[in-house]
Scaffold this motif. Structure first.
Motif, PDB file in Angstrom:
ATOM      1  N   ALA A  94       0.822  -1.217   0.000  1.00  0.00           N
ATOM      2  CA  ALA A  94       0.000   0.000   0.000  1.00  0.00           C
ATOM      3  C   ALA A  94       0.854   1.264   0.000  1.00  0.00           C
ATOM      4  CB  ALA A  94      -0.945  -0.006   1.200  1.00  0.00           C
ATOM      5  N   ALA A  95       2.005   1.222   0.658  1.00  0.00           N
ATOM      6  CA  ALA A  95       2.890   2.394   0.719  1.00  0.00           C
ATOM      7  C   ALA A  95       3.450   2.763  -0.649  1.00  0.00           C
ATOM      8  CB  ALA A  95       4.031   2.132   1.698  1.00  0.00           C
ATOM      9  N   LEU A  96       3.534   1.798  -1.555  1.00  0.00           N
ATOM     10  CA  LEU A  96       4.074   2.047  -2.891  1.00  0.00           C
ATOM     11  C   LEU A  96       3.024   2.590  -3.858  1.00  0.00           C
ATOM     12  CD1 LEU A  96       6.068  -1.298  -3.226  1.00  0.00           C
ATOM     13  CD2 LEU A  96       7.029   0.970  -2.755  1.00  0.00           C
ATOM     14  N   LEU A  97       1.770   2.338  -3.591  1.00  0.00           N
ATOM     15  CA  LEU A  97       0.709   2.619  -4.560  1.00  0.00           C
ATOM     16  C   LEU A  97       0.513   4.084  -4.925  1.00  0.00           C
ATOM     17  CD1 LEU A  97      -1.901  -0.076  -3.511  1.00  0.00           C
ATOM     18  CD2 LEU A  97      -0.166  -0.165  -5.341  1.00  0.00           C
ATOM     19  N   PRO A  98       0.713   5.048  -4.013  1.00  0.00           N
ATOM     20  CA  PRO A  98       0.543   6.445  -4.430  1.00  0.00           C
ATOM     21  C   PRO A  98       1.451   6.856  -5.590  1.00  0.00           C
ATOM     22  CG  PRO A  98       0.501   6.309  -2.054  1.00  0.00           C
ATOM     23  CD  PRO A  98       0.925   4.947  -2.562  1.00  0.00           C
ATOM     24  N   ALA A  99       2.593   6.222  -5.731  1.00  0.00           N
ATOM     25  CA  ALA A  99       3.528   6.568  -6.807  1.00  0.00           C
ATOM     26  C   ALA A  99       3.308   5.716  -8.061  1.00  0.00           C
ATOM     27  CB  ALA A  99       4.968   6.385  -6.323  1.00  0.00           C
ATOM     28  N   LEU A 100       2.375   4.775  -8.010  1.00  0.00           N
ATOM     29  CA  LEU A 100       2.187   3.854  -9.134  1.00  0.00           C
ATOM     30  C   LEU A 100       1.644   4.523 -10.380  1.00  0.00           C
ATOM     31  CD1 LEU A 100       2.250   0.959 -10.247  1.00  0.00           C
ATOM     32  CD2 LEU A 100      -0.017   0.614  -9.217  1.00  0.00           C
ATOM     33  N   GLY A 101       0.731   5.442 -10.216  1.00  0.00           N
ATOM     34  CA  GLY A 101       0.063   6.037 -11.370  1.00  0.00           C
ATOM     35  C   GLY A 101      -1.413   5.666 -11.330  1.00  0.00           C
ATOM     36  N   LYS A 102      -2.070   5.730 -12.480  1.00  0.00           N
ATOM     37  CA  LYS A 102      -3.519   5.541 -12.561  1.00  0.00           C
ATOM     38  C   LYS A 102      -3.896   4.089 -12.268  1.00  0.00           C
ATOM     39  CE  LYS A 102      -7.345   6.719 -15.564  1.00  0.00           C
ATOM     40  NZ  LYS A 102      -7.709   7.218 -16.882  1.00  0.00           N
ATOM     41  N   HIS A 103      -4.591   3.889 -11.153  1.00  0.00           N
ATOM     42  CA  HIS A 103      -5.024   2.560 -10.734  1.00  0.00           C
ATOM     43  C   HIS A 103      -6.152   2.709  -9.728  1.00  0.00           C
ATOM     44  CE1 HIS A 103      -2.674   3.673  -7.223  1.00  0.00           C
ATOM     45  NE2 HIS A 103      -3.316   2.720  -6.556  1.00  0.00           N
ATOM     46  N   ARG A 104      -6.754   1.597  -9.377  1.00  0.00           N
ATOM     47  CA  ARG A 104      -7.689   1.550  -8.260  1.00  0.00           C
ATOM     48  C   ARG A 104      -7.387   0.272  -7.492  1.00  0.00           C
ATOM     49  NH1 ARG A 104     -12.346  -1.574  -8.663  1.00  0.00           N
ATOM     50  NH2 ARG A 104     -12.575  -2.658 -10.652  1.00  0.00           N
ATOM     51  N   THR A 105      -7.855   0.211  -6.270  1.00  0.00           N
ATOM     52  CA  THR A 105      -7.600  -0.976  -5.464  1.00  0.00           C
ATOM     53  C   THR A 105      -8.909  -1.602  -5.006  1.00  0.00           C
ATOM     54  OG1 THR A 105      -7.429   0.315  -3.434  1.00  0.00           O
ATOM     55  CG2 THR A 105      -5.372  -0.164  -4.602  1.00  0.00           C
ATOM     56  N   LEU A 115      -0.921  -0.802 -18.826  1.00  0.00           N
ATOM     57  CA  LEU A 115       0.402  -0.656 -18.204  1.00  0.00           C
ATOM     58  C   LEU A 115       0.998   0.710 -18.506  1.00  0.00           C
ATOM     59  CD1 LEU A 115       2.126  -4.138 -18.593  1.00  0.00           C
ATOM     60  CD2 LEU A 115       0.843  -3.211 -16.662  1.00  0.00           C
ATOM     61  N   ALA A 116       0.616   1.296 -19.633  1.00  0.00           N
ATOM     62  CA  ALA A 116       1.116   2.622 -19.993  1.00  0.00           C
ATOM     63  C   ALA A 116       0.665   3.690 -18.997  1.00  0.00           C
ATOM     64  CB  ALA A 116       0.664   2.995 -21.402  1.00  0.00           C
ATOM     65  N   ASP A 117      -0.371   3.393 -18.209  1.00  0.00           N
ATOM     66  CA  ASP A 117      -0.893   4.353 -17.222  1.00  0.00           C
ATOM     67  C   ASP A 117      -0.122   4.352 -15.912  1.00  0.00           C
ATOM     68  OD1 ASP A 117      -2.915   5.071 -18.980  1.00  0.00           O
ATOM     69  OD2 ASP A 117      -4.414   3.759 -18.046  1.00  0.00           O
ATOM     70  N   VAL A 118       0.812   3.417 -15.754  1.00  0.00           N
ATOM     71  CA  VAL A 118       1.524   3.308 -14.482  1.00  0.00           C
ATOM     72  C   VAL A 118       3.033   3.425 -14.697  1.00  0.00           C
ATOM     73  CG1 VAL A 118      -0.286   1.920 -13.414  1.00  0.00           C
ATOM     74  CG2 VAL A 118       1.632   0.779 -14.522  1.00  0.00           C
ATOM     75  N   ASP A 119       3.726   3.762 -13.621  1.00  0.00           N
ATOM     76  CA  ASP A 119       5.182   3.852 -13.643  1.00  0.00           C
ATOM     77  C   ASP A 119       5.759   2.435 -13.614  1.00  0.00           C
ATOM     78  OD1 ASP A 119       7.840   3.821 -12.106  1.00  0.00           O
ATOM     79  OD2 ASP A 119       7.598   5.964 -12.535  1.00  0.00           O
ATOM     80  N   ALA A 120       6.510   2.077 -14.640  1.00  0.00           N
ATOM     81  CA  ALA A 120       7.039   0.713 -14.775  1.00  0.00           C
ATOM     82  C   ALA A 120       7.940   0.327 -13.606  1.00  0.00           C
ATOM     83  CB  ALA A 120       7.790   0.570 -16.098  1.00  0.00           C
ATOM     84  N   GLY A 121       8.749   1.251 -13.123  1.00  0.00           N
ATOM     85  CA  GLY A 121       9.634   0.956 -12.002  1.00  0.00           C
ATOM     86  C   GLY A 121       8.870   0.702 -10.712  1.00  0.00           C
ATOM     87  N   VAL A 122       7.839   1.499 -10.472  1.00  0.00           N
ATOM     88  CA  VAL A 122       7.019   1.321  -9.268  1.00  0.00           C
ATOM     89  C   VAL A 122       6.226   0.021  -9.385  1.00  0.00           C
ATOM     90  CG1 VAL A 122       5.155   2.275  -7.858  1.00  0.00           C
ATOM     91  CG2 VAL A 122       6.913   3.797  -8.807  1.00  0.00           C
TER      92      VAL A 122
END
Length: 139
Positions: A94-105, A115-122
């Motif tokens: 959960a601590a990593l998710l704010p930096a992930l990009g466009k997503h929902r949980t 996948l283009a909506d999210v940061d590949a490294g995160v």
């Protein structure tokens, strides 16, 4: 009589499943996720149930006594989005998710449209953390 787990590993072909995934962009994202997870886990993908692609297997036992086997880490390329079964409610994921990009949980999932909506490294860090969590908590 105890209920049996409906989502079990099968010999079904991952490639055949991916050939039927719509839209085609979702299938391409699924193939990219497979490559990331192969690299992280050192394992080959397997079908779990009719629509989940998983890597590895862990045994679980709940306090209720229910137990079974499940994929150690998995995802499903659904028509609307990718469902990543990563234990999203675990604090270190959960601590990593704010930096992930466009997503929902959801309860334990992260849902991503592309996948283009999210940061590949995160994303890779989320998957690595989820894999480590699952291995550490395996029964």
């Amino acid at each position: 009589m105890a209920a049996s787990n409906k989502t079990v590993e099968s010999d079904a072909s991952v490639a055949a499943f991916l050939a039927q995934v719509e839209p085609p962009e979702r299938a391409e994202d699924a193939r990219a996720l497979i490559e990331i997870l192969r690299d992280l886990t050192g394992l080959e993908p397997a079908m779990w149930g009719s629509a989940i692609i998983g890597f590895g297997s862990v045994h679980y036992r709940y306090d209720s006594g229910r137990e079974g086997d499940m994929a150690a880490i998995s995802f499903s390329p659904r028509k609307a989005e990718l469902a990543l079964y990563v234990g999203a409610s675990n604090a270190n994921v959960a601590a990593l998710l704010p930096a992930l990009g466009k997503h929902r949980t959801g309860k334990g999932c992260v849902y991503v449209k592309r996948l283009a909506d999210v940061d590949a490294g995160v994303l890779r860090e989320v998957l690595q953390t989820a894999w480590a969590n699952r291995l550490a908590n395996a029964a």
